[in-house]
Design a protein around this motif. Structure first.
Motif, PDB file in Angstrom:
ATOM      1  N   GLU A   1       0.848  -1.196   0.000  1.00 43.32           N
ATOM      2  CA  GLU A   1       0.000   0.000   0.000  1.00 43.32           C
ATOM      3  C   GLU A   1       0.881   1.244   0.000  1.00 43.32           C
ATOM      4  N   PRO A   2       0.342   2.385  -0.432  1.00 42.58           N
ATOM      5  CA  PRO A   2       1.159   3.589  -0.553  1.00 42.58           C
ATOM      6  C   PRO A   2       1.556   4.153   0.809  1.00 42.58           C
ATOM      7  N   THR A   3       2.468   5.096   0.789  1.00 39.75           N
ATOM      8  CA  THR A   3       2.988   5.631   2.052  1.00 39.75           C
ATOM      9  C   THR A   3       2.037   6.619   2.714  1.00 39.75           C
ATOM     10  N   CYS A   4       1.067   7.117   1.996  1.00 38.62           N
ATOM     11  CA  CYS A   4       0.110   8.063   2.584  1.00 38.62           C
ATOM     12  C   CYS A   4      -1.148   8.073   1.729  1.00 38.62           C
ATOM     13  N   SER A   5      -2.305   7.888   2.353  1.00 39.00           N
ATOM     14  CA  SER A   5      -3.556   7.912   1.586  1.00 39.00           C
ATOM     15  C   SER A   5      -4.740   8.231   2.485  1.00 39.00           C
ATOM     16  N   LEU A   6      -5.731   8.846   1.883  1.00 39.38           N
ATOM     17  CA  LEU A   6      -7.010   9.132   2.535  1.00 39.38           C
ATOM     18  C   LEU A   6      -8.071   8.379   1.759  1.00 39.38           C
ATOM     19  N   ASN A   7      -8.799   7.492   2.459  1.00 38.00           N
ATOM     20  CA  ASN A   7      -9.723   6.568   1.799  1.00 38.00           C
ATOM     21  C   ASN A   7     -11.056   6.518   2.528  1.00 38.00           C
ATOM     22  N   LEU A   8     -11.999   5.780   1.955  1.00 41.08           N
ATOM     23  CA  LEU A   8     -13.310   5.602   2.564  1.00 41.08           C
ATOM     24  C   LEU A   8     -13.575   4.117   2.735  1.00 41.08           C
ATOM     25  N   SER A   9     -13.903   3.722   3.971  1.00 40.50           N
ATOM     26  CA  SER A   9     -14.156   2.313   4.272  1.00 40.50           C
ATOM     27  C   SER A   9     -15.544   1.907   3.787  1.00 40.50           C
ATOM     28  N   PRO A  10     -15.870   0.593   3.846  1.00 41.84           N
ATOM     29  CA  PRO A  10     -17.217   0.157   3.448  1.00 41.84           C
ATOM     30  C   PRO A  10     -18.324   0.800   4.280  1.00 41.84           C
ATOM     31  N   GLU A  11     -17.989   1.224   5.530  1.00 42.32           N
ATOM     32  CA  GLU A  11     -18.982   1.859   6.395  1.00 42.32           C
ATOM     33  C   GLU A  11     -19.042   3.372   6.202  1.00 42.32           C
ATOM     34  N   ARG A  12     -18.315   3.874   5.213  1.00 39.50           N
ATOM     35  CA  ARG A  12     -18.182   5.303   4.938  1.00 39.50           C
ATOM     36  C   ARG A  12     -17.377   6.003   6.022  1.00 39.50           C
ATOM     37  N   PHE A  13     -16.473   5.277   6.708  1.00 38.62           N
ATOM     38  CA  PHE A  13     -15.540   5.889   7.642  1.00 38.62           C
ATOM     39  C   PHE A  13     -14.333   6.388   6.851  1.00 38.62           C
ATOM     40  N   LEU A  14     -13.891   7.595   7.144  1.00 38.99           N
ATOM     41  CA  LEU A  14     -12.627   8.047   6.584  1.00 38.99           C
ATOM     42  C   LEU A  14     -11.485   7.259   7.204  1.00 38.99           C
ATOM     43  N   GLN A  15     -10.516   6.889   6.378  1.00 36.17           N
ATOM     44  CA  GLN A  15      -9.299   6.243   6.850  1.00 36.17           C
ATOM     45  C   GLN A  15      -8.110   7.052   6.334  1.00 36.17           C
ATOM     46  N   PHE A  16      -7.343   7.627   7.274  1.00 30.30           N
ATOM     47  CA  PHE A  16      -6.093   8.268   6.879  1.00 30.30           C
ATOM     48  C   PHE A  16      -4.952   7.410   7.412  1.00 30.30           C
ATOM     49  N   VAL A  17      -4.193   6.826   6.508  1.00 32.15           N
ATOM     50  CA  VAL A  17      -3.067   5.979   6.904  1.00 32.15           C
ATOM     51  C   VAL A  17      -1.789   6.598   6.358  1.00 32.15           C
ATOM     52  N   VAL A  18      -0.794   6.716   7.225  1.00 30.78           N
ATOM     53  CA  VAL A  18       0.475   7.330   6.832  1.00 30.78           C
ATOM     54  C   VAL A  18       1.635   6.471   7.344  1.00 30.78           C
ATOM     55  N   TYR A  19       2.635   6.316   6.502  1.00 31.50           N
ATOM     56  CA  TYR A  19       3.895   5.709   6.915  1.00 31.50           C
ATOM     57  C   TYR A  19       4.866   6.866   7.115  1.00 31.50           C
ATOM     58  N   PRO A  20       5.214   7.177   8.372  1.00 35.02           N
ATOM     59  CA  PRO A  20       6.024   8.355   8.647  1.00 35.02           C
ATOM     60  C   PRO A  20       7.440   8.233   8.082  1.00 35.02           C
ATOM     61  N   GLU A  21       8.047   9.373   7.890  1.00 31.99           N
ATOM     62  CA  GLU A  21       9.430   9.388   7.425  1.00 31.99           C
ATOM     63  C   GLU A  21      10.371   8.798   8.470  1.00 31.99           C
ATOM     64  N   ARG A  22      10.136   9.093   9.748  1.00 32.82           N
ATOM     65  CA  ARG A  22      11.100   8.700  10.777  1.00 32.82           C
ATOM     66  C   ARG A  22      10.752   7.401  11.497  1.00 32.82           C
ATOM     67  N   GLN A  23       9.509   7.021  11.563  1.00 39.80           N
ATOM     68  CA  GLN A  23       9.134   5.823  12.308  1.00 39.80           C
ATOM     69  C   GLN A  23       8.753   4.687  11.357  1.00 39.80           C
ATOM     70  N   ASP A  24       9.036   3.474  11.789  1.00 41.12           N
ATOM     71  CA  ASP A  24       8.585   2.290  11.048  1.00 41.12           C
ATOM     72  C   ASP A  24       7.220   1.917  11.616  1.00 41.12           C
ATOM     73  N   ALA A  25       6.188   2.571  11.123  1.00 38.67           N
ATOM     74  CA  ALA A  25       4.837   2.414  11.694  1.00 38.67           C
ATOM     75  C   ALA A  25       3.826   2.870  10.648  1.00 38.67           C
ATOM     76  N   ASP A  26       2.577   2.577  10.924  1.00 37.01           N
ATOM     77  CA  ASP A  26       1.503   3.053  10.037  1.00 37.01           C
ATOM     78  C   ASP A  26       0.335   3.592  10.871  1.00 37.01           C
ATOM     79  N   PRO A  27       0.548   4.638  11.658  1.00 37.87           N
ATOM     80  CA  PRO A  27      -0.546   5.200  12.461  1.00 37.87           C
ATOM     81  C   PRO A  27      -1.725   5.596  11.564  1.00 37.87           C
ATOM     82  N   THR A  28      -2.930   5.157  11.964  1.00 37.08           N
ATOM     83  CA  THR A  28      -4.113   5.310  11.113  1.00 37.08           C
ATOM     84  C   THR A  28      -5.241   5.973  11.886  1.00 37.08           C
ATOM     85  N   SER A  29      -5.852   6.975  11.294  1.00 38.26           N
ATOM     86  CA  SER A  29      -7.009   7.658  11.875  1.00 38.26           C
ATOM     87  C   SER A  29      -8.281   7.147  11.214  1.00 38.26           C
ATOM     88  N   TRP A  30      -9.342   7.006  12.034  1.00 38.18           N
ATOM     89  CA  TRP A  30     -10.640   6.535  11.528  1.00 38.18           C
ATOM     90  C   TRP A  30     -11.726   7.498  12.001  1.00 38.18           C
TER      91      TRP A  30
END
Length: 620
Positions: A504-533
């Motif tokens: 998956e890409p390093t940063c994207s804003l998407n819509l889930s099947p429930e119409r929830f916004l999903q913002f997922v980002v792979y930070p420059e400094r951390q090996d992580a994918d913190p995601t907002s819903w």
């Protein structure tokens, strides 16, 4: 005088419509969406919010039996006033209006007692009082000269109130202008028998304030039988023909005098609704016990919620209430507790049309640090016309992050079109309409060029990404995980190992099947994918979305409100790979599937965290 039924019509009738000894008894439950009466809280505190879309108008009808010669008892009314003061901030009470018959005989002693009782409220909640037939000597109209009532409740009483704007020359009619719900409102307090001079004065007040919605209050305007269906009284017909029907501003007319309570809706000369209500409880236990009615305006919902209750009984120890006290706490019949649905913009449109904000120039919405800003109101944009492949949408910052249109797969021209639809707070009054979807995959995207600076921007000091979207109503088809915006590339190629998939890409804003916004980002400094819903987005209306990162953590805002599901994980920067930024879709394994379905408006990226007050929705 307080009277049941029509002036020459039915006899007095009781309004008890519920079993005795049942707490908070009343008639049938309210029509819809009402809230229980609130008990008074000690102390109060806080301030009235003039800009909140929710506020209340308190209405106090005939209190005459509480000021009846040597049987007077002002205690219930004092408690009502203490309630209004204590709840002013919590219930956002804008104003209190008395409907006349303050006293039983209008003697100096009764009037003096009543005036003294009003000191509990004075200077704390603005109010108006008007004369009822029991408050003044017998007279055919308001040209009666001086009275004990006028001395105590004339214009001088209201002079210090910020809402008070003036009175008729005789002193028996007055008006107030309130600021509530972000706008001004007019309250007309008209005498028991307003004269022709008084009517001309009232017309002059309306003429001087032609854009203010008006509430007319008077003592005698309508009567009702036990069915609760109000009819204009003789005086009410005179007011209707002489003032109300020809002034579209008046949308609510309130009177007392008669019982039982009732209500009706009449059509004025502009073919708009005027709600006419009778409010009087002097026939109830303890002369009504200072019972009030609150009209709680909710401009956001388009509703006025109406409640009727007695603060004096609410304040008493429930264990010590007598049966009559218990059954008179709150009235819940259809004429005492109900809701009025009003489209305020439409109802007031004839005299106070909503003026939409003008488009704001790009220069007004590009603060320091703006990296890219795109809008879709360029010359040649014709609503409904397809946006051809190769069309360039300029980055208005001048940084060269221009977007170029292309279609996905074998999509036809109709998957992307110009549109004049826009969020009301959006700077540009235009958008793009995307008709992407699955089975087969289709859509359109707007991408930066291979050399755009945005492709490699890492935002280690933070960022704010904003856009406006609107989902169609009905929201038809399967659009699960459709992309709104993203950077191309695989996060695995950036060395990330902890995410859902390295593809998956390093940063994207998407819509889930429930119409929830999903913002997922792979930070420059951390090996992580913190995601907002987010929560489920509404359909059929515009939504403003803002992703704000302060260099440490990311917070997603929807319509200026912080959502609940923001990750606590550290997140510094975006692990971009030098590949294009895209509006309208999200890649997986460097391939696009479906495109976005709906509208996208102005989109802006800033290289630091912005406060809510500086979002694109904020006026310049």
């Amino acid at each position: 005088m307080g009277t049941a039924g029509q002036q020459n019509g039915p006899d007095r009738r009781a309004l008890l419509r519920a079993a005795v000894a049942v707490p908070a008894a009343g008639a049938a439950t309210a029509a819809f969406e009402t809230a229980p009466a609130r008990a008074a809280t000690a102390g109060g505190g806080g301030r009235f919010d003039t800009e909140s879309p929710r506020f209340a108008l308190a209405v106090l009808p005939d209190t005459q039996y509480l000021f009846d010669a040597d049987s007077a008892d002002p205690a219930p009314l004092r408690e009502t006033f203490r309630y209004l003061v204590a709840e002013r901030a919590e219930a956002n009470i804008a104003f209190m209006t008395h409907l006349g018959d303050v006293t039983e005989h209008g003697t100096e002693d009764e009037i003096s007692r009543a005036a003294d009782t009003f000191r509990t409220l004075h200077g704390k909640v603005p109010y108006s009082v008007l004369a009822g037939n029991h408050d003044i000597p017998s007279s055919t109209d308001d040209q009666r000269g001086g009275t004990a009532y006028l001395a105590a409740f004339g214009p001088e009483r209201y002079a210090s109130m910020p809402t008070f704007r003036g009175a008729s020359p005789d002193g028996y009619n007055s008006y107030h202008v309130l600021r509530a719900g972000g706008r001004e409102w007019l309250v007309l307090a008209l005498d028991w028998r307003v004269s022709d001079k008084g009517l001309r004065w009232a017309q002059g007040v309306l003429d001087a304030h032609p854009t203010l919605p008006a509430v007319l209050t008077t003592h005698d305007i309508a009567w009702s039988d036990d069915d609760g269906k109000a009819q204009l009284s003789d005086n009410g017909k005179r007011l209707w023909d002489g003032l109300v029907r020809g002034n579209d501003q008046i949308f609510l007319a309130l009177g007392g005098h008669y019982w039982p309570p009732g209500r009706t809706v009449l059509s004025n000369d502009a073919d708009n609704d005027v709600h006419v209500h009778i409010t009087n409880y002097q026939d109830r236990y303890y002369g009504g016990a200072g019972m009030i009615r609150t009209y709680s305006f909710d401009l956001a919902r388009g509703v006025i919620d109406v409640e009727t209750f007695a603060p004096w009984f609410l304040a008493q120890d429930p264990e010590k209430r007598t049966p009559l006290e218990a059954e008179t706490i709150e009235l819940t019949g259809p004429v005492d507790r109900f809701g009025l649905r009003i489209d305020f913009d439409e109802r007031f449109g004839g005299f106070a049309p909503v003026v939409p904000p003008k488009p704001r120039p790009a220069s007004a919405v590009m603060p320091r640090g703006t990296v890219a800003y795109w809008r879709f109101d360029g010359s040649g944009a014709v609503t409904g016309a397809p946006v051809p492949d190769g069309t360039v949408v300029r980055d208005l910052t001048g940084h060269g992050n221009d977007l170029t249109v292309s279609r996905l797969h074998a999509s036809g021209p109709d998957v992307l079109a110009w549109s004049a639809d826009h969020h009301p707070g959006q700077p540009a009054h235009a958008s793009l309409h995307f008709d992407g979807g699955k089975s087969p995959d289709r859509g359109a995207i707007l991408s930066t060029s291979a050399r755009a600076a945005l492709n490699s921007a890492q935002f280690t000091r933070g960022y704010t990404i904003e856009t406006f979207i609107r989902l169609p109503d009905p929201f038809e088809g399967d659009h699960a995980w459709m992309g709104i915006l993203s950077w191309e590339g695989r996060n695995g190629d950036a060395g990330k190992t902890t995410g859902w998939s390295p593809l998956e890409p390093t940063c994207s804003l998407n819509l889930s099947p429930e119409r929830f916004l999903q913002f997922v980002v792979y930070p420059e400094r951390q090996d992580a994918d913190p995601t907002s819903w987010s929560h489920a987005l509404p359909v059929g209306r515009w939504t403003h979305v803002a992703v704000v990162n302060d260099g440490r953590r990311t917070v997603l805002y929807v319509d200026g409100s912080k959502i609940a599901r923001n990750p606590a994980q550290p997140s510094t920067g975006i692990a971009t790979l030098g590949k294009p930024f895209v509006l309208g879709a999200t890649q997986f394994d460097e391939s696009f599937g479906q495109g976005f379905y709906g509208w996208i408006g102005d989109t802006r990226i800033v290289d630091h965290a912005l406060p809510v007050r500086d979002f694109l929705t904020s006026p310049a």
